[in-house]
Scaffold this active site. Structure first.
Site, PDB file in Angstrom:
ATOM      1  N   HIS A 142       0.819  -1.216   0.000  1.00  0.00           N
ATOM      2  CA  HIS A 142       0.000   0.000   0.000  1.00  0.00           C
ATOM      3  C   HIS A 142       0.855   1.270   0.000  1.00  0.00           C
ATOM      4  O   HIS A 142       0.403   2.339  -0.409  1.00  0.00           O
ATOM      5  CB  HIS A 142      -0.926   0.001   1.217  1.00  0.00           C
ATOM      6  N   SER A 143       2.110   1.175   0.441  1.00  0.00           N
ATOM      7  CA  SER A 143       2.956   2.365   0.442  1.00  0.00           C
ATOM      8  C   SER A 143       3.280   2.830  -0.975  1.00  0.00           C
ATOM      9  O   SER A 143       3.674   3.984  -1.183  1.00  0.00           O
ATOM     10  CB  SER A 143       4.257   2.111   1.216  1.00  0.00           C
TER      11      SER A 143
END
Length: 463
Positions: A142-143
């Protein structure tokens, strides 16, 4: 003309926090997307397409490099040993080649942590499904990006026709991969932190004239923002659900789909949008699931990302969202009234004055020891029952090296909740990816049936 996306060379504080808190594996931020295709993509053509994408989208060749003593958020740096074969893998469809078999094979892939020495994505192409089609599994951290940014990134891998473009440009040059020394990385981090603090000082100085001219109203505004931030980040001890309380490192994937136009038509009855109908359907399904277990409830605590993309960050890559967390009415039987209440609650969350300050809080957390930051963030997430996310996809047909994209199911991270339900809308269909923790929901078939019934209540609302 498409505006180039600026991916930057360093994680934002919020992205760094998603990376930082994985000291607790239950807080992992793994996204897995399942694409269903009408046939297998042409291998040579698709490999060339992916190679081109990795040369034009920096994130696909960048790995995360931390700074000494966490002086600043980690840097995105080109992987000098990038190997496309590690990230793009060709496999035969498992089992009987059904969607269920594909989902079963995708679950352990999602459970596995990333190789932190490499770029944070993997792509699996599964050929030979029972219906003659194929599937693609895209796994990413998700980063790298939120759902909206992911759609932008994947546009480099798809085409508007089955034949593709006959005027493909020459393959871009390989990007330069420079490995910084620890000394240079430390000085770079110090420079970043200096610029960051200087920017804060300038913002404070810019606000001083207004503070001097209107001290009472300025003080009240600050107090309201701080109070709002307190509501957003207040720790909670436990979930509201009396039955969805177990937590583990395992996941279970399920799917549903509904017509987008019907959901939008229902939302219009309360002057709402697709997301209001989506969350109302989820709430109805949760009510039915708890009633089936003899444990009726009035409310469930939900977390949802609020998109903060605007003209100022439209061309900025990565994540552009802030998380909101609040109870939603589950006990309301009337779907119209339920949707009306949800619309008001979501609107109130979007208006919270403390939302812009969450990034500053993330900046503080990532500079704390990992164990401390993880515990503090976990105290915020620990009481979340469910996470929902709504991602708009392309409204037109798209193709993957000769194969038509027929359906897309996004499975967002659970990150401490019992279940994540993500809606991906494409070509008039709302595809729901249900990512549940088996320790919290041991009977997924019943849960899916209840969800389908909850959405049927919303879809039955007359225009």
């Amino acid at each position: 003309m498409t505006t180039p996306i600026d991916y930057g060379g360093r994680m934002s504080d919020g992205d760094a926090l998603l990376w930082h808190i994985e000291k607790d594996p239950q807080l992992r931020s793994t996204i897995l997307v399942v694409w269903l295709l009408d046939q297998a993509p042409d291998r040579a053509r698709f490999e060339a397409k992916v190679e081109r994408a990795t040369r034009t989208i920096p994130r696909l060749r960048q790995r995360v490099m931390s700074n000494p003593a966490s002086l600043a958020p980690p840097r995105w740096e080109m992987d000098p040993g990038f190997d496309r074969k590690f990230h793009l893998r060709w496999m035969a469809a498992p089992g009987d080649g059904s969607l269920r078999a594909v989902l079963d094979s995708a679950e352990p892939i999602a459970m596995q942590g990333f190789d932190r020495a490499r770029p944070l994505w993997e792509l699996y192409v599964l050929g030979g499904m029972a219906n003659g089609g194929a599937a693609m599994l895209m796994k990413l951290h998700h980063s790298l990006s939120d759902g909206v940014g992911l759609v932008r990134m994947t546009t480099a891998m798809v085409e508007r026709s089955r034949e593709g473009s006959s005027r493909e440009k020459a393959m871009p040059e390989l990007p330069e991969a420079t490995v910084m020394s620890q000394r240079d990385r430390a000085f770079d981090a110090l420079g970043h932190e200096w610029r960051r603090q200087l920017g804060r000082a300038r913002r404070v100085a810019g606000a001083l004239p207004g503070l001097v001219a209107n001290p009472v109203s300025s003080a009240q505004s600050v107090a309201e923002a701080v109070s709002s931030l307190g509501r957003l980040l207040r720790p909670v001890g436990e979930p509201l659900s009396p039955i969805m309380r177990g937590r583990s490192l395992s996941v279970r994937f399920d799917t549903l789909e509904f017509p987008v136009d019907a959901l939008r038509a229902a939302a219009k009855r309360v002057e709402g949008k697709l997301n209001d109908a989506f969350v109302a359907g989820v709430a109805g399904g949760l009510r039915l699931y708890h009633e089936a277990h003899g444990a009726p409830i009035d409310a469930i605590r939900m977390s949802m990302p609020i998109n903060i993309r605007d003209a100022n960050v439209e061309a900025v890559g990565g994540n552009q969202f802030v998380p909101a967390r609040f109870p939603i009415p589950v006990g309301e039987v009337d779907p119209l009234e339920r949707m009306r209440k949800i619309r008001g609650l979501v609107g109130a969350q979007r208006a919270e004055r403390g939302l812009p300050m969450i990034e500053d809080v993330a900046g503080i957390l990532i500079r704390l020891p990992a164990a401390v930051a993880t515990e503090l963030f976990g105290s915020v997430q620990r009481g979340v029952d469910i996470t929902t996310s709504n991602v708009p996809g392309p409204p037109m047909d798209v193709y993957v090296s000769g194969a038509k994209l027929e359906a897309v199911y996004g499975f967002g991270p659970i990150a401490g909740a019992a279940v994540n339900i993500t809606l991906f809308s494409q070509r008039g269909t709302a595809y729901l990816g249900i990512n549940s923790d088996p320790a919290a929901i041991p009977d997924p078939e019943r849960f899916v049936q209840c969800m389908a019934a909850g959405f049927a209540e919303v879809l039955a609302i007359q225009p």
